[in-house]
Structure formats: structure tokens, C-alpha cells
Write a protein that holds these residues in place. Structure first.
Motif, short mmCIF file in Angstrom:
data_model
loop_
_atom_site.label_atom_id
_atom_site.label_comp_id
_atom_site.label_asym_id
_atom_site.label_seq_id
_atom_site.Cartn_x
_atom_site.Cartn_y
_atom_site.Cartn_z
N ARG A 100 0.83 -1.07 0.12
CA ARG A 100 -0.01 -0.18 -0.03
C ARG A 100 1.03 1.11 -0.09
O ARG A 100 0.63 2.35 -0.41
N TYR A 101 2.11 1.21 0.90
CA TYR A 101 2.93 2.41 0.69
C TYR A 101 3.53 2.37 -0.67
O TYR A 101 3.61 3.61 -1.25
N LYS A 102 4.08 1.48 -1.25
CA LYS A 102 4.65 1.52 -2.59
C LYS A 102 3.83 1.76 -3.47
O LYS A 102 4.19 2.50 -4.54
N THR A 103 2.61 1.66 -3.35
CA THR A 103 1.52 2.04 -4.56
C THR A 103 0.98 3.62 -4.41
O THR A 103 0.09 3.80 -5.06
N GLY A 104 1.49 4.16 -3.15
CA GLY A 104 1.02 5.55 -2.95
C GLY A 104 -0.30 5.51 -2.10
O GLY A 104 -0.56 6.86 -1.98
N GLU A 105 -0.86 4.76 -1.81
CA GLU A 105 -1.81 4.81 -0.66
C GLU A 105 -1.66 5.20 0.50
O GLU A 105 -2.29 6.08 1.08
N TYR A 106 -0.28 4.97 0.99
CA TYR A 106 0.13 5.59 2.26
C TYR A 106 1.34 6.65 2.08
O TYR A 106 2.00 6.24 1.19
N THR A 107 1.38 7.61 2.67
CA THR A 107 2.75 8.50 2.82
C THR A 107 3.66 7.65 3.98
O THR A 107 3.05 6.77 4.62
N GLU A 108 4.81 7.91 3.96
CA GLU A 108 5.93 7.41 4.58
C GLU A 108 5.37 7.43 5.97
O GLU A 108 5.64 6.33 6.83
N VAL A 109 4.92 8.51 6.67
CA VAL A 109 4.71 8.74 7.99
C VAL A 109 3.55 7.78 8.17
O VAL A 109 3.44 7.00 9.11
N GLN A 110 2.25 7.57 7.59
CA GLN A 110 1.20 6.84 7.80
C GLN A 110 1.71 5.23 7.57
O GLN A 110 1.20 4.62 8.34
N TYR A 111 2.64 5.00 6.79
CA TYR A 111 2.93 3.74 6.71
C TYR A 111 3.59 3.17 7.77
O TYR A 111 3.30 2.09 8.51
N ARG A 112 4.40 4.08 8.44
CA ARG A 112 5.44 3.83 9.75
C ARG A 112 4.34 3.92 10.82
O ARG A 112 4.47 2.73 11.70
N ASN A 113 3.50 4.57 10.93
CA ASN A 113 2.38 4.42 12.06
C ASN A 113 1.68 3.35 11.94
O ASN A 113 1.31 2.53 12.98
N ALA A 114 1.31 2.95 10.75
CA ALA A 114 0.22 1.77 10.34
C ALA A 114 1.06 0.41 10.66
O ALA A 114 0.45 -0.52 11.17
N THR A 115 2.29 0.57 10.54
CA THR A 115 3.29 -0.93 10.73
C THR A 115 4.19 -0.80 12.14
O THR A 115 4.59 -1.90 12.30
N ALA A 116 3.92 0.27 12.83
CA ALA A 116 4.85 0.19 14.12
C ALA A 116 4.48 -0.74 15.17
O ALA A 116 5.50 -1.57 15.38
N ASP A 117 3.19 -1.30 15.53
CA ASP A 117 2.98 -2.22 16.43
C ASP A 117 3.38 -3.61 15.77
O ASP A 117 4.09 -4.48 16.55
#
Length: 354
Positions: A70-87
Motif C-alpha cells: 500500500r505504501y509503494k503504490t502511493g496509498e500511504y505516505t511514509e509517516v502513515q506507513y510507519r505508523n500503520a506498521t509500528a506495532d
């Protein structure tokens, strides 16, 4: 109150010690066989736990991979990606350390084999490395930035400038106050011109009564889904090589989510069990713990239907500790922890030695 079973790693260490003692003191054949059977039984449990970890890791890695797509396809920004996968990433790291540590336990034939793992810097159960701590700090900073659009203050001015402006106003007010005090010291007291009160209507002299403090709304209660952490603390430890701590809590007031170990010396073996109303934590380290430590953080939230006022006690129901050098028992006393069910403020449960 029933006693929760020790973590399997602590039980295996004890079983290996018992078998070592039986072999050293030429125990009977029946005792040796019983010791061997117990070690094999616990190793079987360790192997089962390894299989469970492998299954959970596979699922978490699939989830992390889906988020990366989802991050590589542009659906997430980098910050959103890091927050979504932190846990997910934190859990994967914790499970990978558990997997390696349990693998070492599975190969151990004596208690000394477990102690010798202290020379392996990556062998620990649930131990947080300095790199992981730094990564967590970066993730928390990313979350904070999400709450400040474009890292700007009001009117598009960068937030640091607003901080400087606010500081300047405070300094100016302080300077005026100093000047007034100096004038009073020279000329005596004087009255400043009266200004219309904020509570007056149309500049009149009739001032509305101040609202009594009791009329203000009470302090808001933390939302039901709010998570909080309960640290488990040690004070004044002197070469503690093994430690078992059991905590009791009211499950109708507090709901446990997970337990994360704090940063511990390299090679520390640790395990825990979460029961209904109980938490058990076991640690083994050959170097010994000396000084003040936080050994774990228990993440909780208010239980569904729990009261939103008053305190809930987290009781230290059992403590057993031994020195690393000679395995002699170490005396300790404890103080219970508390959680305020309204604000979710925490007083940590503490074990004090000496």
C-alpha cells in the motif's frame, strides 16, 4: 488465590538444575529417570511454543508485506506507513528474539548451557535493544508530527517561531512588572487606572459574580479505549541472577493487552505468563542485576464496564530472587501499584532489595 504457573523457560532452568544436582549427588535411577522425563516434557512445551511463534510470525510478516504494498503504490505516505506498521514491526522483533531464545533453551542440556548464552548478545526473551528503543522514539515523533499539519503553527508560521513569540511576551510582561515594583519602591504605592471588567456589560460598574469553582465541569475521564503502561520496578538490586515476580490485579477493572520487557543486559533469558487476574515474570541472567531497573512494561486499558473513578490496586503477590554468584536466596520486600480509573495515572509496583 491460586498461583499462576512459572514461565516455561524458568521451569526448564529449574528442571535442568534439578537434574544436574541429581547427577552430581549420585541419585537413584528412579530419580534420574524422573528428572530426565521432566526436562523432556518442558522441552516439548518449548518446541510447541516455537511452533506457535513461527505461525504468528508468518501472519505478522504477511500483514507487514501488505502494508508495504500500500505504501509503494502511493496509498500511504511514509509517516502513515510507519505508523500503520509500528506495532507489527515491534511484535515481529519481539517474537524473533523469543524464537532465538527458545531455540537455545531447546538445545540446553545443563543449567550451565543456559548461563553460557550470556556471551551471545542476541539471545534474550523479549529484551529491547538500544536500536529498538531509538526506532520506537522515531515512530513516536512521527505520530506527534501527524497532529501538527505541515509542522506549522497558527497562520502558517512555523511552530518554533510561535514558541519564541510567546517567550518574548512573557519576558516583556516580566519586565513591566519589575519596572512597576521599582517605581513603587521610590514613589510609594499608586493605583493603576481602572479598566472595564471583562465581566461588565457596556462598560458599566455592575460586575457579574465570578462563577464558583464547583460550577465548572469536572475533569474529563480518559476514553474507554485509552491504553496506559504499568512499569515493574526494581530498587537496590545487588547481583540478582534470577527473579520471579507475580502480580495480581482486578480483571473487572483493568484489562491487560500485552507485556513488553525493558532493556536488559545482553544474554538475559526472560519469560512471562498472563492469566485472568495474574501476571508472572521470570528472569535469568548470569551477570546479575545491580542497582535500579525497570524490568517490564505492562500495557493495559480500563476493562469494559469498569468504574471510572477510584483506584485499582496491582498487588505484588510473590517475589523470589537468587544471587547470580552462588544462587543464594535474596530477600526483598515490595510495594503495590495503583491505577486511577479516571485519569489512568499509574503508581508502579516496586520490588526493593536490602
Amino acid at each position: 488465590m491460586s498461583t499462576a504457573p512459572d514461565g516455561v523457560s524458568v521451569q526448564l532452568a529449574r528442571a535442568l538444575r534439578t537434574r544436574d544436582d541429581a547427577r552430581k549427588h549420585s541419585a537413584s535411577a528412579e530419580e534420574l529417570v524422573a528428572a530426565d522425563v521432566e526436562v523432556e516434557r518442558l522441552k516439548s512445551l518449548v518446541n510447541d511454543r516455537l511452533n506457535e511463534i513461527a505461525v504468528e510470525l508468518d501472519g505478522l510478516r504477511r500483514e507487514a508485506g501488505a502494508q508495504e504494498v500500500r505504501y509503494k503504490t502511493g496509498e500511504y505516505t511514509e509517516v502513515q506507513y510507519r505508523n500503520a506498521t509500528a506495532d507489527v514491526r515491534r511484535r515481529i522483533g519481539s517474537l524473533e528474539r523469543l524464537e532465538e531464545s527458545f531455540s537455545v533453551l531447546l538445545l540446553a542440556e545443563t543449567e550451565a548451557d543456559i548461563r553460557h548464552t550470556s556471551g551471545r548478545p542476541t539471545v534474550s526473551l523479549g529484551v529491547t535493544s538500544p536500536a529498538a528503543v531509538k526506532q520506537t522514539a522515531r515512530e513516536e515523533l512521527s505520530r506527534a508530527r501527524e497532529y501538527v499539519p505541515r509542522a506549522k503553527g497558527l497562520g502558517g508560521i512555523p511552530a518554533p517561531k510561535w514558541m519564541l513569540i510567546g517567550s518574548g511576551v512573557l519576558i516583556a510582561v516580566g519586565a513591566v512588572a519589575v519596572v512597576i515594583l521599582l517605581i513603587q519602591s521610590v514613589t510609594g504605592s499608586f493605583n493603576l487606572p481602572s479598566l472595564p471588567s471583562l465581566f461588565q456589560r457596556d462598560g458599566g460598574t455592575s460586575t457579574a459574580p465570578l462563577t464558583p469553582a464547583s460550577a465548572f465541569p469536572p475533569a474529563t475521564t480518559a476514553p474507554a479505549s485509552t491504553e496506559f503502561q504499568v512499569p515493574v520496578q526494581l530498587r537496590g538490586a545487588q547481583g540478582v541472577g534470577s527473579l520471579y515476580v507475580e502480580l495480581a490485579y482486578d480483571p473487572s477493572a483493568v484489562e491487560l493487552i500485552r507485556l513488553d520487557y525493558a532493556a536488559m543486559p545482553a544474554g538475559t533469558l526472560s519469560d512471562h505468563g498472563l492469566g485472568q487476574g495474574t501476571v508472572s515474570i521470570g528472569l535469568v541472567t548470569s551477570g546479575g542485576l545491580t542497582g535500579d531497573w525497570v524490568i517490564a512494561f505492562i500495557t493495559c486499558r480500563r476493562a469494559p464496564g469498569a468504574a471510572t473513578s477510584g483506584d485499582s490496586t496491582i498487588t505484588v503477590s510473590e517475589v523470589r530472587a537468587h544471587r547470580a554468584t552462588d544462587l543464594a536466596e535474596v530477600l526483598a520486600h515490595s510495594s503495590n501499584g495503583h491505577v486511577n480509573l479516571s485519569s489512568l495515572a499509574v503508581a508502579a509496583p516496586t520490588i526493593t532489595f536490602g
